[in-house]
Design a protein around this motif. Structure first.
Motif, PDB file in Angstrom:
ATOM      1  N   VAL A   1     -49.038  28.686 -12.912  1.00 19.58           N
ATOM      2  CA  VAL A   1     -48.418  27.362 -13.117  1.00 19.58           C
ATOM      3  C   VAL A   1     -48.639  26.766 -14.506  1.00 19.58           C
ATOM      4  O   VAL A   1     -48.009  25.773 -14.848  1.00 19.58           O
ATOM      5  N   THR A   2     -49.544  27.350 -15.292  1.00 14.43           N
ATOM      6  CA  THR A   2     -49.801  26.770 -16.614  1.00 14.43           C
ATOM      7  C   THR A   2     -48.883  27.441 -17.659  1.00 14.43           C
ATOM      8  O   THR A   2     -48.146  28.369 -17.340  1.00 14.43           O
TER       9      THR A   2
ATOM     10  N   LYS B   1     -55.155  30.875 -19.022  1.00 10.17           N
ATOM     11  CA  LYS B   1     -54.646  31.665 -17.883  1.00 10.17           C
ATOM     12  C   LYS B   1     -53.400  32.448 -18.287  1.00 10.17           C
ATOM     13  O   LYS B   1     -53.254  33.623 -17.961  1.00 10.17           O
TER      14      LYS B   1
ATOM     15  N   SER C   1     -56.147  27.283  -8.995  1.00  6.44           N
ATOM     16  CA  SER C   1     -57.435  26.624  -9.155  1.00  6.44           C
ATOM     17  C   SER C   1     -58.119  26.605  -7.781  1.00  6.44           C
ATOM     18  O   SER C   1     -57.447  26.497  -6.742  1.00  6.44           O
TER      19      SER C   1
ATOM     20  N   LYS D   1     -57.227  24.461  -4.756  1.00 12.99           N
ATOM     21  CA  LYS D   1     -55.977  24.672  -4.019  1.00 12.99           C
ATOM     22  C   LYS D   1     -56.135  25.643  -2.860  1.00 12.99           C
ATOM     23  O   LYS D   1     -55.200  25.864  -2.102  1.00 12.99           O
TER      24      LYS D   1
ATOM     25  N   ARG E   1     -53.225  11.200  -9.718  1.00 13.15           N
ATOM     26  CA  ARG E   1     -52.716  12.477  -9.194  1.00 13.15           C
ATOM     27  C   ARG E   1     -53.890  13.401  -8.899  1.00 13.15           C
ATOM     28  O   ARG E   1     -54.820  13.497  -9.710  1.00 13.15           O
TER      29      ARG E   1
ATOM     30  N   GLN F   1     -55.002  17.485  -7.312  1.00 12.76           N
ATOM     31  CA  GLN F   1     -54.476  18.845  -7.077  1.00 12.76           C
ATOM     32  C   GLN F   1     -54.297  19.136  -5.601  1.00 12.76           C
ATOM     33  O   GLN F   1     -53.308  19.730  -5.199  1.00 12.76           O
TER      34      GLN F   1
ATOM     35  N   PHE G   1     -48.770  20.669  -9.886  1.00 16.28           N
ATOM     36  CA  PHE G   1     -49.019  20.635 -11.338  1.00 16.28           C
ATOM     37  C   PHE G   1     -47.695  20.516 -12.108  1.00 16.28           C
ATOM     38  O   PHE G   1     -47.588  19.728 -13.050  1.00 16.28           O
TER      39      PHE G   1
ATOM     40  N   ASN H   1     -58.058  16.342 -15.602  1.00 16.46           N
ATOM     41  CA  ASN H   1     -57.801  17.725 -15.976  1.00 16.46           C
ATOM     42  C   ASN H   1     -58.678  18.141 -17.155  1.00 16.46           C
ATOM     43  O   ASN H   1     -59.444  17.338 -17.670  1.00 16.46           O
TER      44      ASN H   1
ATOM     45  N   ASN I   1     -55.477  21.712 -20.465  1.00 18.35           N
ATOM     46  CA  ASN I   1     -54.296  21.401 -19.649  1.00 18.35           C
ATOM     47  C   ASN I   1     -53.625  20.116 -20.128  1.00 18.35           C
ATOM     48  O   ASN I   1     -52.399  20.015 -20.137  1.00 18.35           O
TER      49      ASN I   1
ATOM     50  N   ILE J   1     -62.206  22.937 -13.365  1.00 20.20           N
ATOM     51  CA  ILE J   1     -61.009  23.724 -13.032  1.00 20.20           C
ATOM     52  C   ILE J   1     -61.389  25.182 -13.237  1.00 20.20           C
ATOM     53  O   ILE J   1     -61.540  25.655 -14.365  1.00 20.20           O
TER      54      ILE J   1
ATOM     55  N   TYR K   1     -60.388  29.103 -11.744  1.00 16.95           N
ATOM     56  CA  TYR K   1     -59.334  29.805 -11.028  1.00 16.95           C
ATOM     57  C   TYR K   1     -59.893  30.973 -10.231  1.00 16.95           C
ATOM     58  O   TYR K   1     -60.795  31.668 -10.695  1.00 16.95           O
TER      59      TYR K   1
HETATM   60  C1  LMR Z   1     -53.878  21.432 -11.844  1.00 16.45           C
HETATM   61  O1  LMR Z   1     -53.129  21.482 -10.859  1.00 16.45           O
HETATM   62  O2  LMR Z   1     -54.141  20.388 -12.449  1.00 16.45           O
HETATM   63  C2  LMR Z   1     -54.500  22.716 -12.339  1.00 16.45           C
HETATM   64  O3  LMR Z   1     -55.056  23.374 -11.253  1.00 16.45           O
HETATM   65  C3  LMR Z   1     -53.464  23.561 -12.984  1.00 16.45           C
HETATM   66  C4  LMR Z   1     -54.030  24.865 -13.456  1.00 16.45           C
HETATM   67  O4  LMR Z   1     -53.663  25.882 -12.909  1.00 16.45           O
HETATM   68  O5  LMR Z   1     -54.826  24.811 -14.402  1.00 16.45           O
END
Ligand code: LMR
Length: 343
Positions: A50-51, A57, A107, A110, A185, A187, A208, A225, A229, A250, A252
């Protein structure tokens, strides 16, 4: 003659079936025959994240693709899809379990739906420093957490990092009092919701890929964040204040589909493991550097008011956010909280 022809047909058919199974299926047929894949007819592996491509990443996913091509002489082609192009937060886990994609790196937070203990990264001010984080994920506790996903057909491959989180908002956030009434917001997960509740603020889970717009449109006032990011998502365009809190992480969890992985031909699995180990080393070094670069860039740009906390002011946040521990020590797990704290 006739028999030879039949054998040839059968061989060709099984090679086709093997190749088809390798093209991203959930792992129906066994893919034991490495000769099914060639440079002209490679095994395709989809890596979705997603980044941005220039985040740690993103760069490490590209590195993994490069290494796989090199180590297999082109018999494997890793296609990397950055910036939620293929799947966003909501659906990448399902896509992995279904075999529509073979590698993702969400992350840890999630993964809360599979095991609430992944919220360890959200427990406020838990990890002392970067070294403690690495020791945690590479040690017994981190390994145990990753292996808890196996009965969900998910295989944990490695921890890739991004860094410590800071808060940003369009409104002032210099003291716990200023958080009151704002909306942030998150995650995923109840721990983050509770963290903002402790600060007197509201929370909304937003993917994200939709966060920039949510900040821009004022659906939420702020978010939390890493420096990198914030920088790569250009949040400084829609956020005025940044509080250097370093209150959570954060990190992963790089994941693959367990069944698909277990059925890889042995030489390809070996190349996969080696490439992942090398990409992990690269990612971890890069993440630290890129987060620092982004911090320098954002501090230098003058676009946001950056608030550095004195020890006394930091202590105020620690005290207010401590409330999360009484509510979540049990679901996240006392053993891992204490273990992480001691590192
Ligand atoms: C987020 O959703 O803020 C982060 O987990 C995004 C990410 O993958 O770094």
């Amino acid at each position: 003659m006739k028999k030879g022809w039949k054998m040839l047909m059968a061989g060709g058919l099984s090679a086709l079936l093997l190749a088809a199974a390798g093209c991203g299926g959930g792992g129906g047929a066994k893919t034991q025959d490495a000769s099914a894949y060639t440079k002209e007819n490679p095994l395709t592996i989809k890596f979705s994240h997603v980044t941005t491509a220039d985040s740690p990443k993103g760069k490490a996913a590209d590195k993994f693709a490069e290494l796989m091509a090199e180590k297999t002489g082109g018999k494997v082609k890793v296609e990397v899809y950055p910036s939620s192009q293929l799947y966003g937060d909501k659906d990448e886990l399902e896509a992995l379990q279904a075999g529509n994609v073979q590698v993702i790196a969400p992350s840890a937070t999630k993964l809360v739906g599979f095991n609430p203990a992944f919220q360890i990264v959200d427990m406020p001010f838990l990890f002392k420093n970067h070294d403690s984080v690495i020791k945690f994920w590479d040690g017994e506790l981190g390994k145990k957490l990753m292996s808890s996903l196996e009965d969900k057909n998910l295989q944990g491959l490695a921890m890739w990092e991004n860094g410590f989180k800071v808060f940003t908002s369009s409104k002032p956030i210099g003291s716990p009092d200023e958080f009151k009434g704002q909306k942030f917001r998150t995650q995923a997960g109840k721990v983050l919701e509770a963290q903002f509740k402790a600060l007197g603020a509201g929370a909304a889970t937003i993917p994200f890929g939709e966060t920039y717009t949510a900040l821009q449109q004022g659906t939420v006032d702020g978010q939390e964040n890493t420096w990198n990011n914030i920088d790569t998502q250009k949040y400084e365009e829609v956020q005025k204040n940044l509080l250097v809190s370093n209150h959570g992480r954060i990190d992963y969890i790089v994941l693959t589909n367990k069944k698909w992985y277990s059925e890889l031909p042995e030489d390809i699995r070996k190349a996969f493991d080696e490439s992942m180990a090398e990409a992990t080393k690269y990612e971890r070094e890069l993440a630290v550097q890129l987060d620092k670069d982004s911090e320098d860039k954002l501090r230098g740009s003058g676009k946001m008011k950056i608030i550095d906390l004195s020890d006394a002011d930091r202590e105020k946040f620690v005290n207010v956010m401590e409330a999360v521990y009484s509510d979540f020590a049990e679901s996240v797990g006392k053993e891992i909280i204490d273990g992480a704290r001691q590192l």
